[in-house]
Motif scaffolding. Structure first.
Motif, PDB file in Angstrom:
ATOM      1  N   MET A  28       0.861  -1.184   0.000  1.00  0.00           N
ATOM      2  CA  MET A  28       0.000   0.000   0.000  1.00  0.00           C
ATOM      3  C   MET A  28       0.897   1.233   0.000  1.00  0.00           C
ATOM      4  SD  MET A  28      -1.293  -0.032   3.945  1.00  0.00           S
ATOM      5  CE  MET A  28      -1.341  -1.802   4.076  1.00  0.00           C
ATOM      6  N   THR A  29       0.300   2.383  -0.239  1.00  0.00           N
ATOM      7  CA  THR A  29       1.068   3.624  -0.295  1.00  0.00           C
ATOM      8  C   THR A  29       0.410   4.635   0.638  1.00  0.00           C
ATOM      9  OG1 THR A  29       1.747   3.125  -2.544  1.00  0.00           O
ATOM     10  CG2 THR A  29       1.907   5.410  -1.853  1.00  0.00           C
ATOM     11  N   VAL A  30       1.238   5.300   1.403  1.00  0.00           N
ATOM     12  CA  VAL A  30       0.718   6.145   2.478  1.00  0.00           C
ATOM     13  C   VAL A  30       1.195   7.580   2.282  1.00  0.00           C
ATOM     14  CG1 VAL A  30       0.905   6.574   4.954  1.00  0.00           C
ATOM     15  CG2 VAL A  30       0.635   4.229   4.105  1.00  0.00           C
ATOM     16  N   LEU A  63      -4.501   1.917  -1.941  1.00  0.00           N
ATOM     17  CA  LEU A  63      -4.283   0.485  -1.983  1.00  0.00           C
ATOM     18  C   LEU A  63      -5.071  -0.078  -3.142  1.00  0.00           C
ATOM     19  CD1 LEU A  63      -4.882  -1.627   1.226  1.00  0.00           C
ATOM     20  CD2 LEU A  63      -5.593  -2.408  -1.028  1.00  0.00           C
ATOM     21  N   VAL A  64      -4.385  -0.779  -4.004  1.00  0.00           N
ATOM     22  CA  VAL A  64      -5.084  -1.410  -5.134  1.00  0.00           C
ATOM     23  C   VAL A  64      -5.198  -2.908  -4.871  1.00  0.00           C
ATOM     24  CG1 VAL A  64      -5.015  -1.869  -7.608  1.00  0.00           C
ATOM     25  CG2 VAL A  64      -4.241   0.350  -6.715  1.00  0.00           C
ATOM     26  N   CYS A  65      -6.392  -3.445  -5.054  1.00  0.00           N
ATOM     27  CA  CYS A  65      -6.564  -4.884  -4.846  1.00  0.00           C
ATOM     28  C   CYS A  65      -7.543  -5.427  -5.897  1.00  0.00           C
ATOM     29  CB  CYS A  65      -7.086  -5.175  -3.444  1.00  0.00           C
ATOM     30  SG  CYS A  65      -8.698  -4.478  -3.129  1.00  0.00           S
ATOM     31  N   VAL A 100       0.500  -2.240 -13.318  1.00  0.00           N
ATOM     32  CA  VAL A 100       1.763  -2.767 -13.841  1.00  0.00           C
ATOM     33  C   VAL A 100       2.780  -2.782 -12.706  1.00  0.00           C
ATOM     34  CG1 VAL A 100       3.618  -2.433 -15.531  1.00  0.00           C
ATOM     35  CG2 VAL A 100       1.284  -1.680 -16.071  1.00  0.00           C
ATOM     36  N   ARG A 101       3.542  -3.885 -12.609  1.00  0.00           N
ATOM     37  CA  ARG A 101       4.663  -3.891 -11.682  1.00  0.00           C
ATOM     38  C   ARG A 101       5.896  -3.447 -12.461  1.00  0.00           C
ATOM     39  NH1 ARG A 101       5.320  -6.969  -7.122  1.00  0.00           N
ATOM     40  NH2 ARG A 101       3.837  -8.522  -7.860  1.00  0.00           N
ATOM     41  N   ILE A 102       6.470  -2.352 -12.056  1.00  0.00           N
ATOM     42  CA  ILE A 102       7.562  -1.762 -12.838  1.00  0.00           C
ATOM     43  C   ILE A 102       8.731  -2.728 -12.992  1.00  0.00           C
ATOM     44  CG2 ILE A 102       9.298   0.062 -12.833  1.00  0.00           C
ATOM     45  CD1 ILE A 102       7.183   1.909 -11.605  1.00  0.00           C
ATOM     46  N   ARG A 103       9.090  -3.385 -11.925  1.00  0.00           N
ATOM     47  CA  ARG A 103      10.257  -4.261 -11.935  1.00  0.00           C
ATOM     48  C   ARG A 103      10.178  -5.337 -13.009  1.00  0.00           C
ATOM     49  NH1 ARG A 103      10.606  -8.653  -8.114  1.00  0.00           N
ATOM     50  NH2 ARG A 103       8.969  -7.570  -6.982  1.00  0.00           N
ATOM     51  N   THR A 104       9.004  -5.977 -13.113  1.00  0.00           N
ATOM     52  CA  THR A 104       8.877  -7.146 -13.968  1.00  0.00           C
ATOM     53  C   THR A 104       8.042  -6.900 -15.217  1.00  0.00           C
ATOM     54  OG1 THR A 104       6.917  -7.746 -12.737  1.00  0.00           O
ATOM     55  CG2 THR A 104       8.979  -8.680 -11.973  1.00  0.00           C
TER      56      THR A 104
ATOM     57  N   GLY E  37       5.498  -2.538   1.147  1.00  0.00           N
ATOM     58  CA  GLY E  37       5.431  -3.586   0.131  1.00  0.00           C
ATOM     59  C   GLY E  37       6.444  -4.677   0.430  1.00  0.00           C
ATOM     60  N   ARG E  38       6.907  -5.313  -0.631  1.00  0.00           N
ATOM     61  CA  ARG E  38       7.870  -6.389  -0.430  1.00  0.00           C
ATOM     62  C   ARG E  38       9.220  -5.859   0.036  1.00  0.00           C
ATOM     63  NH1 ARG E  38       4.474  -7.186  -4.051  1.00  0.00           N
ATOM     64  NH2 ARG E  38       3.219  -9.095  -4.163  1.00  0.00           N
ATOM     65  N   GLN E  39       9.581  -4.698  -0.504  1.00  0.00           N
ATOM     66  CA  GLN E  39      10.863  -4.118  -0.114  1.00  0.00           C
ATOM     67  C   GLN E  39      10.818  -3.708   1.355  1.00  0.00           C
ATOM     68  OE1 GLN E  39      11.646  -0.348  -1.937  1.00  0.00           O
ATOM     69  NE2 GLN E  39      13.715  -0.204  -1.141  1.00  0.00           N
ATOM     70  N   LYS E  40      11.813  -4.152   2.107  1.00  0.00           N
ATOM     71  CA  LYS E  40      11.794  -3.817   3.528  1.00  0.00           C
ATOM     72  C   LYS E  40      12.648  -2.589   3.784  1.00  0.00           C
ATOM     73  CE  LYS E  40       8.962  -6.874   4.470  1.00  0.00           C
ATOM     74  NZ  LYS E  40       7.684  -6.263   4.097  1.00  0.00           N
ATOM     75  N   ILE E  86      13.934  -5.093  -6.308  1.00  0.00           N
ATOM     76  CA  ILE E  86      12.686  -5.049  -5.561  1.00  0.00           C
ATOM     77  C   ILE E  86      12.366  -3.631  -5.101  1.00  0.00           C
ATOM     78  CG2 ILE E  86      13.317  -5.374  -3.145  1.00  0.00           C
ATOM     79  CD1 ILE E  86      11.440  -7.818  -3.178  1.00  0.00           C
ATOM     80  N   GLY E  87      11.083  -3.295  -5.155  1.00  0.00           N
ATOM     81  CA  GLY E  87      10.690  -1.971  -4.697  1.00  0.00           C
ATOM     82  C   GLY E  87      10.629  -0.936  -5.805  1.00  0.00           C
ATOM     83  N   ASP E  88      10.711  -1.352  -7.034  1.00  0.00           N
ATOM     84  CA  ASP E  88      10.675  -0.401  -8.143  1.00  0.00           C
ATOM     85  C   ASP E  88       9.341   0.314  -8.249  1.00  0.00           C
ATOM     86  OD1 ASP E  88      13.231  -0.646  -8.971  1.00  0.00           O
ATOM     87  OD2 ASP E  88      12.824  -1.837 -10.765  1.00  0.00           O
TER      88      ASP E  88
HETATM   89  N1  LIG Z   1      -1.390  -3.017  -3.713  1.00  0.00           N
HETATM   90  C1  LIG Z   1      -0.766  -1.864  -3.688  1.00  0.00           C
HETATM   91  N2  LIG Z   1      -1.491  -0.734  -3.700  1.00  0.00           N
HETATM   92  C2  LIG Z   1      -0.887   0.447  -3.703  1.00  0.00           C
HETATM   93  N3  LIG Z   1       0.451   0.610  -3.695  1.00  0.00           N
HETATM   94  C3  LIG Z   1       1.214  -0.486  -3.696  1.00  0.00           C
HETATM   95  C4  LIG Z   1       0.665  -1.762  -3.663  1.00  0.00           C
HETATM   96  N4  LIG Z   1       1.669  -2.655  -3.650  1.00  0.00           N
HETATM   97  C5  LIG Z   1       2.794  -1.952  -3.670  1.00  0.00           C
HETATM   98  N5  LIG Z   1       2.552  -0.653  -3.664  1.00  0.00           N
HETATM   99  C6  LIG Z   1       3.541   0.431  -3.705  1.00  0.00           C
HETATM  100  O1  LIG Z   1       4.603   0.007  -4.519  1.00  0.00           O
HETATM  101  C7  LIG Z   1       5.831   0.060  -3.831  1.00  0.00           C
HETATM  102  C8  LIG Z   1       6.750  -1.051  -4.263  1.00  0.00           C
HETATM  103  O2  LIG Z   1       6.181  -2.308  -3.968  1.00  0.00           O
HETATM  104  P1  LIG Z   1       7.065  -3.568  -3.493  1.00  0.00           P
HETATM  105  O3  LIG Z   1       6.125  -4.661  -3.155  1.00  0.00           O
HETATM  106  O4  LIG Z   1       8.007  -3.110  -2.385  1.00  0.00           O
HETATM  107  O5  LIG Z   1       8.012  -3.914  -4.699  1.00  0.00           O
HETATM  108  P2  LIG Z   1       7.741  -4.233  -6.230  1.00  0.00           P
HETATM  109  O6  LIG Z   1       7.145  -3.034  -6.822  1.00  0.00           O
HETATM  110  O7  LIG Z   1       9.112  -4.517  -6.745  1.00  0.00           O
HETATM  111  O8  LIG Z   1       6.818  -5.399  -6.260  1.00  0.00           O
HETATM  112  C9  LIG Z   1       5.446  -0.005  -2.370  1.00  0.00           C
HETATM  113  O9  LIG Z   1       6.426   0.606  -1.574  1.00  0.00           O
HETATM  114  C10 LIG Z   1       4.123   0.725  -2.355  1.00  0.00           C
HETATM  115  O10 LIG Z   1       4.321   2.119  -2.285  1.00  0.00           O
END
Ligand SMILES: Nc1ncnc2c1ncn2[C@@H]1O[C@H](COP(=O)(O)OP(=O)(O)O)[C@@H](O)[C@H]1O
Ligand SMILES: Nc1ncnc2c1ncn2[C@@H]1O[C@H](COP(=O)(O)OP(=O)(O)O)[C@@H](O)[C@H]1O
Ligand SMILES: Nc1ncnc2c1ncn2[C@@H]1O[C@H](COP(=O)(O)OP(=O)(O)O)[C@@H](O)[C@H]1O
Lengths: 112, 441, 441, 441, 112, 112
Positions: A28-30, A63-65, A100-104, E37-40, E86-88
Motif C-alpha cells: 500500500m502507499t501512504v 491500496l489497489v486490490c 503494472v509492476r515496474i520491476r517485472t 510492500g515487499r521491499q523492507k 525489488i521496490g521499483d
Molecule cells: N497493492 C498496492 N497498492 C498500492 N500501492 C502499492 C501496492 N503494492 C505496492 N505498492 C507500492 O509500490 C511500492 C513497491 O512495492 P514492493 O512490493 O516493495 O516492490 P515491487 O514493486 O518490486 O513489487 C510499495 O512501496 C508501495 O508504495
C-alpha cells in the motif's frame, strides 16, 4: 481491480496496516495529508494572534486490490481505523483499469 | 555574612590540606590572601562570570535541545517550555530561600533562613576572591540545571502545572539540602571528606535518581515499546550535546572558583574523559554488533561529562580517560540491556546516563585521585578509606534523592494530577498544553 | 619540560623583537616576567580558559552544523557523527603523542616522544603566564578542528571507518609536524621568521589542501553537477557560521596567549576583516549578475576569518578590511568560476575557502604588517623580505599537506575502502552507516 | 595594576553618592585615571574580550534565529541574511566614522570627525583598564545589534537594498548621536545625570521606536490579521532566546567595563529580572484565560532583559524581579491587547517588547536604584528628581529615534522603494530576493 | 482521458520526468509518499530502541493524458523507472471523466 | 459519486475552501505536492551551483461529492482558484464506486 482510498487518523496507521496484512494485502502507499471536515482543529495562539486551524493532520492510504478482495478490505479498514469519535475518516473505492509492476512488467492482478 | 563564604573558602583549603588534595594545595596563596583581606581578583572574577554564563548556556538552549530532539515532534515545544519555566522558577526560589538554606552554616543537612532574600548580601560582599553576587549567580545556575535535568525522565506526558509544583518542593527538600551537605562549610559530606569537585552527587546522581522516581510514579508513555518513538531531530540533540560540552567547562572548571591551576586541571580532564567516553560508547555499539551511531556518540559525551564531574579536579588526564570510558560502557549496558528488561520508561534516560555515570564517577574518583593513577592526591592518599567515604556519600545521596523526590512527586500528583489526559498525550503536549506547535513548515 | 614553553614564550618575544613586530613589543613585561618567575596570571588564564571553550564551540556544534546544513538531508547525521568522532579521536591522540611531537624541542620538523602521555606535565606546570594544562587544552582544540575541517571535502561519500584511520595517520604525520614547525621553539617556520599569528598555515592551508587531496582520491559524488544537490538547511549553515565567528575569537585573540593588547588587536581585526569579507562576497555576487545570497554572506564570513587568521596580530583594522575583502573575492571567483571548470567535487569547498583564503592571508600578512598599511610592524619592516618568507612557508605547508594527506588517505583506502557503496551513497550515509535519521518529523 | 580596579570600584561607589549615579560618574574618574597611569588589567580585559564575544553571539546566531523562527518558512532565510548583512555593514561604518562621532568629546549631541578611521588609536591605546581596541570592539557590537533589532519590525516585506541604505543613514544620524549623548564624556544625557547602565535608551527604546516608524512607513504584510502567519519554528525562536539571554551578560555585565562588583551586580540582576519576567508573562497568559505558552515565556525573557538593561547596575536582585515582572506584564498587554486594536504590523513586536519594556525600564530605574527598594543608590538618593531626569531622557530618546528613523526610512524608500513587489512577498523573500531556500528537506 | 498513477523510487524521478517529456507530456504532479510492500526498510536503532521501518520513501506521480497516449506513457514509465530490483514500484491506470484548466476554463484534452 | 481532484496554487487554498464551504461541501482532503507544467520554478544558486527547479509547490485537493453537485464544485473551484496567470492548475473528475464513513459505517452519499 479497485483503488481503495482511505483517510484515517495518523495514530491508527500501524493497527490498520497490521489488519490489512492479515488479509493478505502485500502493499500500500501512504501519504500525510491535512483533512478538513466536521472535526475541528485546535486553536493556536502566538503572542496574541489566534489561529483556529480547521485542518487536521490525517493519513491517506492508497491500496489497489482485486475486485473480490475489495469489500473485505473496506470492512477491515473500517473496523481497524475506527475509534468511534468524530474525524475517523472516510473510505472511497474507485475502479482501476490497469496495474503494472515496474520491476517485472507484470500486469493486472499479478502486479499487485 | 561575608564571613560565611570566607569560611567556605578556608574550609575548602583546610579540608584540602587535611585530605591531602593537591588541588587546593596548589592555591595556597589564594586561600590565605582571601582569608586575610578579602579583595576581588579580576581574573578569577572574569572566569567566574564566564562560567556562570556557560552553565546557563548548558540549560538554555543546551539541555532543552538535547532532550527536545529525542522526543516526537508533537512534544518538542513542551520540552522547551518545561526547561525554560523550571529554570526561571528555580532562579527565583534560589534567591528567595535557596541560597540561605544551602549556604548558611547551621547544621550538617540544612542551613537556616538567616539569609532569606539575600538580605545579608550587597554588591560589595566578597566570597573568596570574587563578588558574592557572582558566587550566588554561579550556584543559581547549578540549582536550575539540576531541576531541569529531571524533566527529561518525565517527557511526553507530564503536566506543566504538576512540574511547577514538583520543582518548588523538590528544590526545597532535595536540592538545597544536598547542596548544603556537599558544598557548605559544616555540610555533612563536606565534613566527611567526600570528594565531589563539581557536583556529581548533588547534580547528577540526584537528578538521575529523582528522574527515575518520577517516571515510575508517572507511568509509561502510551505506545512505549510498541510504537515508533524515534527522536524527531537528532540534529537538535547534537546541538544540545555540543552546547552541553561547551558549557560544562563553566560547570567543572568553574567549580575551581578561580582561574588557576585547579581550573586548568578540571578543563583538561573535562576534555579527555569526554572524548574517551564518546569513543567508548561507539565502540561498544560496534562490539555489540550494531552501527556506531550519532546518538551513541552524544550519549557517550554526556556520560563522560557526568562521570568526570565529581573527579574533574581529582584526576589526571589519563585517569580521566579511563573513568570516562568505563562510565560510558556501563551506562551503555544499562540503557540498552538492563533498562528494556526492567521496563520503566525514562524518556531521555536521565537515570541511565546521569544516574549511572554519576554513580560510577562518584565511586571512581576514589581511584583517579590516587597519585598511582596519575591523580593529584597526596603521597599518603589511601584509596581504600576514600572509597568507603565515596560509597557512603553516594548511598546517602541516592537515598535522599529517592525519598525526597518521592514526596515531591506525590504532592504534585495530589495537587495537579501530574499526568496529562490520554487525548492530550496522543495529540501532543505542544497543542494540548501550550496551544502552539514547534514547527509550522 | 616547563622550559620548553618558557622558551616558546621567549622565542616569540625574541623573534618579535628581531622582526620588529609591535605585538610582542607591547608585552615585554609579560615576556620578561614569565622568563624570570613563572607565575600564573589569573586574567590571562581566564581568557585562555575561555578561548579554549570558544574553539570547542567552533567545532561542536559550529563546524558540524556549518557543513551539515550544506548537505542533503540523508547525509546530515553522518556529518555530525564524523565531526564528533574526529574531534574525540584527535583529543585522545593529542594527549597521547601529539603534544609531545608538536611541542618538544627536538628538530625543525618534529619534536620527539619525550613527553609522551604528557608524562612531564602536572597541574602545577606553567606555560608562559597560564597553567600548562590550559595551554595543552587550547592547542588540543586546534588539532581537533583542523582535522574536522578536512571532513567537509569528503562529505556524502566517505566511510566512517576510513575517516577514523585517516584521522589518526594524518594528525601524526601532517598536523603535529606542521604545528611543530610553526609554533614550537626551534620549529622550521618559527626560526625562519614566518608570520602566522593563529594558524593560517597549520590549520587552514593544511586543511584546505588535505581536503582537496581527499576529494580527488575519493572521487565525485554520484550525481555531482547533474542532480540537485542543494543544501538541506541553510538555517543550520547559518547557525554554524555564527558559532564559527563567535568561537574564532578564541582562536585568534586566544592565540595571543593572554588578555592584553595583542588579544585586543586580534579581536578588532577578526571583526573588521570578517565584516568586510562578508560584504565583499555579496557584492561580488551582485556584480556577477546574481542575487546577494545568504550562503554567499556566510562563505564570505568564513573566507574573512580564514584570511585574517595568520594576520590577526599583524595588521591594523583597515589593513584587515582590505585583506578580508580581497581574500573573499578571490575565494568567490575560485569557488564559482574555477572549481566548476576544474571539475573536482570538494563538497563543502574546504579548499575553495580555507585553502584559497588561507593562502591569500598567509601571503597578505606580509603587507598588512607594514606600518605603511597601518600594521604593527616596526619602522624598518621590509615587506619584500617578509613576502619571500611567507611565500616560502606557504609553499612548504602546501607541499607537506599534499604529500602527507596523500599518504594518509591512501593507507585509509587500502585498509577500509574509504568510500561507501553506491547503494549506501544513494540511500544516504545516515541510515547506511549509522542506522539513524537526522530527522523524523 | 590590580589597584586600578579597586580604585575604579571605589570611584564608582563614591561618585555614585555624589551625582547619585554610579555608572557615568565613574567614567570621568576613569578618564582621569587613564590619563595618569593607563595600564591594562588582564582580568578586566579577559572579561571585556568575553563580553564582546557574547554580544556578537546575541546577534549571530541569537537574534537572527529569534526573529527568523517567528516568520513563515519562505522568509526565514531573508531574515538571516538581513541580520548578517546589517551587522557587517554596521561594523564597517563603526570603525570608519561611528566611533569618532560617538566617542569624541565635541558637543552634547555629536562628537566630531577627529578620530575618523580610528586614526588616533593603536594597539597600545588604553581605555580605562582595557585596550582601547577592546573597548571599540565591544561598542561595535552594540551598534550592530541595535541596527539588527530594528529589522524585526520590517520582516517579510522589506527590500534588502532598502535595508542597507537605511542602516547606513540611521546609524549615522540616530545611533551614533544617541550613543554619544549617553556614553560619551560631555554627552547630553550623561551630563544630565540620566541613569542608563547598559543602553536602555540608545539600544532598546531607540530600536523599538525606529522599528515602529519603519513598519508604519512600510505598511502591513499581505494577509496580516487575515491569513495564518504562524511562526515557522518556535524551536529556532527558542534557540535565539537562549542565546540572547546568554549573550546579554556580555551586554549588561560587560557594561561595567571590568570584572568587579559592578559586573557581579549586573549579572545577578540580569538573572532575576529575566526569570521573573518570563514567569510573569506566562502567568499573565493564564490569568487572561489562555494556555501558558513557549512564545510567551520567550517574550517574557526578552522583555525582562530589556527592562533590566538600563537598571542592571542600579537595582538589587529583588528590585530587578519587580521591574522585570512589571515590564513583562505591560509588554504582554501592549502586544496582545493594544497592538491588534492599533492595527499596525510590527512583525516581531520590536516596539511591543523592546520599545515598551525599554521605556518601563528606563523609568523604573529611578525606583530600583533607591536604597529603600534594595538598590545601590546613596542614602540621599532622591527618587523624584531622578524620575524627572529619566522621563526627560526617555522622551528625548523617543523623539530623536522617531524623527531620525523617519528620515532614514524615507530616504531609503526614495532610493530603493523599500518594499518588495507583491509577487516576491507572496512567493517569499528567500527565493525572490536571495535565490535560495532556507530548507530543502 | 486516463489518470496514470505511478509509485517509483525517489532517485528515479528526474530520469522519469525527462523520459515523459520526450513523449510530449507537458505536466504532472508529484507527491512524496511512503510505500509499504515487499521491499523492507532499514532498521533504525536509537539508544537501544530498535525500529524496523517497513515504510520506504517513494515518490508518487499523477499524470492525466488522453486515452491514446496512455499505453505509451505506461511503457515509458515502466522503462525509465525500472532498476530491476525489488521496490521499483507500480503503475495504476484509472479513467478520468473530465479535466479543466483553471486558468482558462478549457476542458477535456485541451486542458492537459 | 465523483472524486474531484484539483491542483491549485497554495496561497489560494483558504479562498477555495471558503468558496466550497459556501456550496455546502463539508469535507475535503489536502496534500502538499510539487507540480511540473508550463509554469517554471525559480532558479536557485548555492555557491555557484545553479539549480533551475522545474517543480513548483502546489496544493492538491481531493473531494468526493455526489454526482449532482460535481459540476458546481468544479465551477466554484475554477473560479476561486484562478488568478489568470500561468500555473493556476487543473481539475480532474473521476468516478467513485463507493464511500464509507469509518466512524459510523454509513455508505454512499450519506458518508460524505
Ligand atoms: N497493492 C498496492 N497498492 C498500492 N500501492 C502499492 C501496492 N503494492 C505496492 N505498492 C507500492 O509500490 C511500492 C513497491 O512495492 P514492493 O512490493 O516493495 O516492490 P515491487 O514493486 O518490486 O513489487 C510499495 O512501496 C508501495 O508504495
Ligand atoms: N467529501 C470529502 N472528500 C474527501 N475527503 C473528505 C470528505 N469529507 C471528509 N473527508 C476527510 O475525512 C476526514 C474526516 O472527516 P470528518 O468530517 O472530520 O469526520 P468523520 O469522518 O467522522 O465524518 C476529514 O478530515 C477529511 O480528510
Ligand atoms: N497532465 C497533467 N497531469 C497531472 N497534473 C498536471 C498535468 N498538467 C499540469 N498538472 C498540474 O497542474 C499544475 C499547473 O500546470 P501548468 O502547466 O504549470 O499551468 P496551467 O495550469 O496554467 O496550464 C502543474 O504544476 C501540475 O501540478
Amino acid at each position: 481491480m479497485k483503488l481503495i482510498l482511505a483517510i484515517i487518523k495518523p495514530f491508527k496507521l500501524d493497527e490498520v496496516r497490521e489488519a490489512l496484512t492479515g488479509l493478505g494485502i502485500a502493499g500500500m502507499t501512504v501519504t500525510e495529508v491535512k483533512g478538513f471536515g466536521r472535526q475541528k482543529g485546535q486553536t493556536e495562539i502566538y503572542r496574541g494572534a489566534e489561529y483556529a486551524t480547521n485542518m487536521v493532520p490525517k493519513v491517506k492510504i492508497e491500496l489497489v486490490c482485486d475486485d473480490a478482495l475489495a469489500p473485505r478490505v473496506v470492512e477491515t479498514l473500517q473496523q481497524s481505523a475506527g475509534t468511534g469519535s468524530i474525524g475517523d475518516g472516510k473510505i472511497f473505492v474507485l475502479d482501476v483499469g490497469q496495474a503494472v509492476r515496474i520491476r517485472t512488467g507484470e500486469t493486472g492482478e499479478a502486479a499487485l | 555574612m561575608k564571613g560565611d563564604n570566607m569560611t567556605f573558602a578556608n574550609k575548602l583549603a583546610a579540608s584540602a590540606g587535611a585530605a591531602g588534595l593537591a588541588l587546593f594545595a596548589a592555591l595556597p596563596a589564594w586561600a590565605q590572601e582571601a582569608a586575610e583581606t578579602p579583595t576581588i581578583d579580576t581574573g578569577d572574577t572574569a572566569w567566574m562570570l564566564t562560567s556562570t554564563v556557560l552553565v546557563l548556556a548548558m540549560i538554555l538552549p543546551g539541555l532543552a535541545l538535547f532532550y527536545g530532539g529525542l522526543l516526537r515532534t508533537k512534544n518538542m515545544l513542551s520540552m522547551l517550555t518545561h526547561v525554560l519555566a523550571v529554570t526561571c522558577v528555580a532562579m527565583l526560589v534560589w534567591v528567595s530561600w535557596g541560597y540561605s538554606i544551602a549556604f548558611t552554616e547551621a547544621g550538617p543537612f540544612f542551613g537556616d533562613l538567616s539569609n532569606l532574600f539575600l538580605k545579608n548580601v550587597t554588591a560589595d560582599s566578597i566570597s573568596g576572591t570574587i563578588p558574592e553576587y557572582v558566587f550566588i549567580s554561579f550556584q543559581m545556575t547549578f540549582a536550575a540545571i539540576t531541576c531541569a535535568l529531571v524533566v527529561g525522565s518525565l517527557a511526553e506526558r507530564v503536566k506543566f502545572a504538576g512540574l511547577m509544583v514538583f520543582a518548588v518542593i523538590w528544590l526545597t527538600i532535595v536540592y538545597f539540602p544536598l547542596a548544603h551537605m556537599v558544598w557548605s562549610a559544616g555540610g555533612f559530606f563536606f565534613e566527611k571528606g567526600a570528594l565531589d569537585f563539581a557536583g556529581g552527587t548533588v547534580v547528577h546522581i540526584n537528578a538521575g535518581v529523582s528522574g527515575l522516581v518520577g517516571c515510575l510514579i508517572l507511568g509509561k508513555r502510551i505506545g512505549y515499546l510498541k510504537e515508533v518513538l524515534a527522536p524527531h531531530s537528532l540534529t537538535m540533540t547534537f546541538i544540545g550535546t555540543g552546547l552541553l560540552w561547551v558549557g560544562w567547562f563553566g560547570f567543572n572548571a568553574g567549580s575551581a572558583l578561580g582561574a588557576g591551576s585547579g581550573a586548568g586541571l578540571a578543563m583538561i580532564n573535562t576534555l579527555t574523559a569526554t572524548a574517551a567516553a564518546a569513543v567508548a560508547w561507539m565502540v561498544a555499539e560496534k562490539v555489540a554488533g550494531h552501527k556506531p551511531s550519532l546518538l551513541g556518540g552524544c550519549s557517550g559525551v554526556i556520560a563522560g561529562l557526568v562521570a568526570i564531574t565529581p573527579a574533574a579536579g581529582f584526576a589526571g588526564p589519563f585517569g580521566a580517560i579511563v573513568l570516562g570510558a568505563v562510565a560510558s560502557v556501563i551506562a551503555y549496558l544499562f540503557v540498552t540491556v538492563a533498562k528494556p528488561k526492567l521496563g520503566f520508561d525514562d524518556t531521555a534516560d536521565v537515570f541511565g546516563i546521569h544516574g549511572v555515570a554519576g554513580i560510577v564517577g562518584s565511586i571512581g574518583v576514589a581511584f583517579t585521585n590516587a597519585p598511582g593513577f596519575g591523580g593529584p592526591g597526596a603521597a599518603d592518599y589511601a584509596i581504600g578509606a576514600q572509597l568507603g567515604t565515596q560509597l557512603f556519600a553516594t548511598g546517602v545521596a541516592v537515598l535522599w534523592a529517592a525519598v525526597g523526590s518521592g514526596i515531591a512527586f506525590t504532592v504534585a500528583k495530589l495537587v495537579t494530577g501530574l499526568r496529562v489526559s490520554e487525548e492530550v498525550e496522543r495529540e501532543g503536549l505542544d497543542l494540548g498544553e501550550h496551544g502552539e506547535r514547534a514547527y509550522n513548515y
